[in-house]
Design a protein around this motif. Sequence first.
Motif, short mmCIF file in Angstrom:
data_model
loop_
_atom_site.label_atom_id
_atom_site.label_comp_id
_atom_site.label_asym_id
_atom_site.label_seq_id
_atom_site.Cartn_x
_atom_site.Cartn_y
_atom_site.Cartn_z
N SER A 1 46.65 39.70 24.69
CA SER A 1 47.87 39.93 25.38
C SER A 1 49.24 39.33 24.61
O SER A 1 49.04 38.74 23.79
N LYS A 2 50.08 40.14 24.92
CA LYS A 2 51.45 39.83 24.15
C LYS A 2 52.08 38.49 24.74
O LYS A 2 52.94 37.67 24.15
N GLU A 3 51.62 38.12 25.80
CA GLU A 3 52.36 37.09 26.68
C GLU A 3 51.45 35.80 26.48
O GLU A 3 50.26 35.76 26.55
N LYS A 4 51.83 34.65 26.47
CA LYS A 4 51.28 33.38 26.59
C LYS A 4 51.46 32.73 28.10
O LYS A 4 52.48 33.02 28.69
N VAL B 1 51.55 40.57 32.94
CA VAL B 1 51.13 40.34 31.92
C VAL B 1 49.66 40.75 31.87
O VAL B 1 48.85 40.47 30.77
N GLY B 2 48.99 41.50 32.66
CA GLY B 2 47.51 41.90 32.34
C GLY B 2 47.18 42.92 33.72
O GLY B 2 47.86 42.83 34.88
N VAL B 3 45.93 43.40 33.62
CA VAL B 3 45.51 44.25 34.76
C VAL B 3 44.03 43.90 34.89
O VAL B 3 43.26 44.13 33.81
N ASP B 4 43.63 43.78 36.28
CA ASP B 4 42.26 43.72 36.33
C ASP B 4 41.81 44.88 37.07
O ASP B 4 42.47 45.22 38.14
N PRO B 5 40.55 45.41 37.12
CA PRO B 5 40.10 46.47 37.94
C PRO B 5 39.65 45.91 39.12
O PRO B 5 39.30 44.81 39.29
N ALA B 6 40.07 46.62 40.22
CA ALA B 6 39.35 46.22 41.68
C ALA B 6 38.57 47.38 42.11
O ALA B 6 38.31 48.29 41.70
N MET B 7 37.70 46.92 43.32
CA MET B 7 36.54 47.71 43.76
C MET B 7 37.18 49.00 44.45
O MET B 7 37.12 48.95 45.63
N GLY B 8 37.98 49.74 43.98
CA GLY B 8 38.59 51.04 44.90
C GLY B 8 37.42 51.87 45.12
O GLY B 8 36.38 52.05 44.33
N ALA B 9 37.49 52.90 46.04
CA ALA B 9 36.49 53.89 46.48
C ALA B 9 36.28 54.71 45.21
O ALA B 9 35.26 55.24 45.20
N SER B 10 37.38 55.10 44.56
CA SER B 10 37.18 56.10 43.44
C SER B 10 36.72 55.32 42.43
O SER B 10 36.10 56.09 41.31
#
Lengths: 525, 348
Positions: free
Chosen positions: B208-211, B243-252
């Motif tokens: 990550s670029k951010e702290k 500052v970040g992305v997490d996957p979620a349990m989407g239908a597709s």
Amino acid sequence: MTNSVAEIKDADAIFITGSNTTESHPVIGAKVKQAIKRGAKLVVADPREIELAKYADVFLQIKPGTSLALNNALAHVILEEGLEDRDYIESTTEDFEKFAIKVKEYTPEKAAEICGVSPEDIRKAARIYAEAGKASILYCMGITQHHNGTETVMSLSNLALMTGNIGKENAGINPLRGQNNVQGACDMGALPNVLTGYQPVANPQVIEKFEKAWGVKLNNKPGITIPEAMHGAEHGDIKVLYVFGENPMVSDPDTNHVKKALEKTFLIVQDLFLTETAELADVVLPAAAFAEKDGTFVNTERRVQRVRKAVDAPGEAKADWLIFMELMNVLGYSKKYKNAEEIFNEIREVTPQYVGISYARIEEVGIQWPCPTEEHPGTKFLHVGKPARGAGLFMAVDFAPSSEMNKADYPLTLTTGRNLYQYHTTTMTGKTDAINKKAGECYIEISPSLAANLKVEDGEMVKVISPRGEIKTKARVTDIVADNVVFIPFHYADGANVLTNGEELDKYVKIPGLKVTGVKIEKLA
Amino acid sequence: MINLKINGFEVQVEEGTTILQAASKVGVKIPTFCHDPRLVPHGTCRICVVEVEGGRNLPTACTTPVYEGMNIQTESKEVVQTRREILDLVLANHPLDCLTCEKSGRCTLQDLCYQYDIKETTYVGERKDFEVDESNPFYYNDQNKCILCGKCVYVCSQLQGTEAIGFAERGFPTHIATPFNQGLEQSTCVSCGNCVSVCPVGALMPKSKEKFRYWETKTVRTTCSYCGVGCQMDLVVKDDKVVGVDPAMGASNEGLLCVKGKFAYNFVNHPSRLTTPLVRKDGKLVETSWDEAYEVIANKINETKETVGADAIAAFSSARALTEDNYLMQKLMRAVVGTNNIDHCARL
Ligand code: SF4
Ligand code: SF4
Ligand code: SF4
């Protein structure tokens, strides 16, 4: 897509054609691999030996632009070997006879000649597809971006119809939508001939309905498409062009022609960044990004899903809908919306497929249209029982080569596509350093034997020339392309689309034939 | 249906249900490191052990199916003792640098040590000393922190289908690596980050670029803005910045993302974003107010309508923008400007 993404992993056979799935739709690519692990058979037809070709039971490395001949030959084999679904054909389809006569001409031997593959592989592929209980077709721009794109899609739908692979789970004919909300933009009538929900402009009842809903008189003359508008701008017929969230200077064919057109017209550009196109504008409007607004996107399986505001837009940038509303107000139309949800509710009132979908219902999980009532669960796969139009229509279609093929001065065939890391014209992905580390600059894939002929080493600069222009780019020597085929990803400015042909359009839907361009290559001194 | 008891609660579940699933049905939380509902259960980490009345040893809840009349305790003295031993053993080989570890606040090991009151290990002896694999531009692999739960390996092979990483060596030096230890950058890894998203500790981490500390962040559920798969994701936000992305349990997407969705979010807060309207004056684009920008556009549209007609005006809408944005743009063109000259890049 007729079917849903999650259904792919339980298909018995998958036919992937004109889609580099693991790079352009990576998560669908992962589902295909899950299906293979479960024992699904895979047929891949593509001019390049893409990653999924390695997993395929049959890989058909066809010449660019020859899919229609291949599909007709697959149909030929299916009929010859009696693998068609007679019950389905008799009960639910029309014009089968005409089609059967047409594909009789397309022997595997004839198609093999056109496509540059072996007739035996065509037979094998046909058997895999037709003998599977549930066979799914996945396709993308490699099918549609041709002078005969619409007819090629018809040739695919013929295959699904003749084997009864329509209207059932894990099967279907599934175009993979390249951009997050192409489906939504189409559904909303961001098209010259239809209003929302594909209601034709040419239908007086539709016009009457919308005149009532919107309280204005409407123009009932179908509008013009992007290539036609570009042409119009160049010739002075289009005086004002409003470009919203697009970068035609990179994404559209024949950059030199695009530039001329954009310079000539009064150009308004609304975007996140000062793109190559915005630099030519007369007015530039700063827009909010997806993380800065509430609303919906509709994915490739017709699922309407929520987009939520996470951060504020920078400076004075505004949500796009707000800009349109304010401009409408300035132009004298006084309708106001407080938020995106109010707009969505208006959409529901005029769009039959959306009536049952509300923000409250899609708070947790999106709903797939058609969804006619608030009680309706949405539609996982289309055409159950009978195709939506009443009966599935077979279309007898013929192969004709692109005018870009077999040109003596331009003996190589250029095809275009995406790579895994960049998205469209790199406007968004190109802002992440790590992405640029992986795929920061343009390149051309050429085969080892072509490289040897040209005396070009991997990583050397070459000049690529077409009748429209020329570019300099880096050679990437790889055996994933055949000897007379070269590939350039279309992401980069002053790249592939300097070379492509903007004039040869599909006659039905005016898609330019971006996937086939005659070029020649010179080594740079 | 099968009837059983968990911590004294009566539960009824279908045959084939595991103890872990049955417990979650009644809201009893059993800790796990290696479990992921999308993977074939493998029971590697053993932290989910429970006590079954009449059983000789403690079975793992994630792999053991329930049976009629089963009576389960999930936090009995013996269970707690076993979990403490497992944690003690894990810590024997884990740096205690939570003060500076970026995973702090979201680390399952940290949480369980807190829950079961393990301050430090009772073991002394050799410690792992792996070089951190920094070769991939998106994430790094610090095997000194790995607890060998195996999730990354199975997500990569069973769900992502890439098989870029596996277990290397046996016994004490076992670690997660690419074949022949050639490093992530030289491997078949496609940088989807799906392994990073499931790692329960700070071994696989985004660069990550951010702290930031996770307790300073909030998450916002949304839809990926790149391709048409429509993956569901949570944006991790600190102080008005993604500052970040997490996957979620989407239908597709069923909890998966690709490299673009997971890592290519820096455009949102990028310094080169447009922040004011611009108009061309004397050949140059200069900053202006919204009012002036609208006026310039409105004058031009009105003038064109009067002199040549509305069909001399055209608009390209955006397949990257909201459904609502697209609706309003075509309404603007049709209802207000008066032309059907509206299209978008579905063809390109
Ligand atoms: S980033 Fe994706 S491909 Fe690479 S090791 Fe992790 S799961 Fe496998
Ligand atoms: S790297 Fe993380 S996910 Fe992989 S085995 Fe180690 S602890 Fe588990
Ligand atoms: S995460 Fe990747 S596969 Fe999923 S929608 Fe975004 S770009 Fe497409």
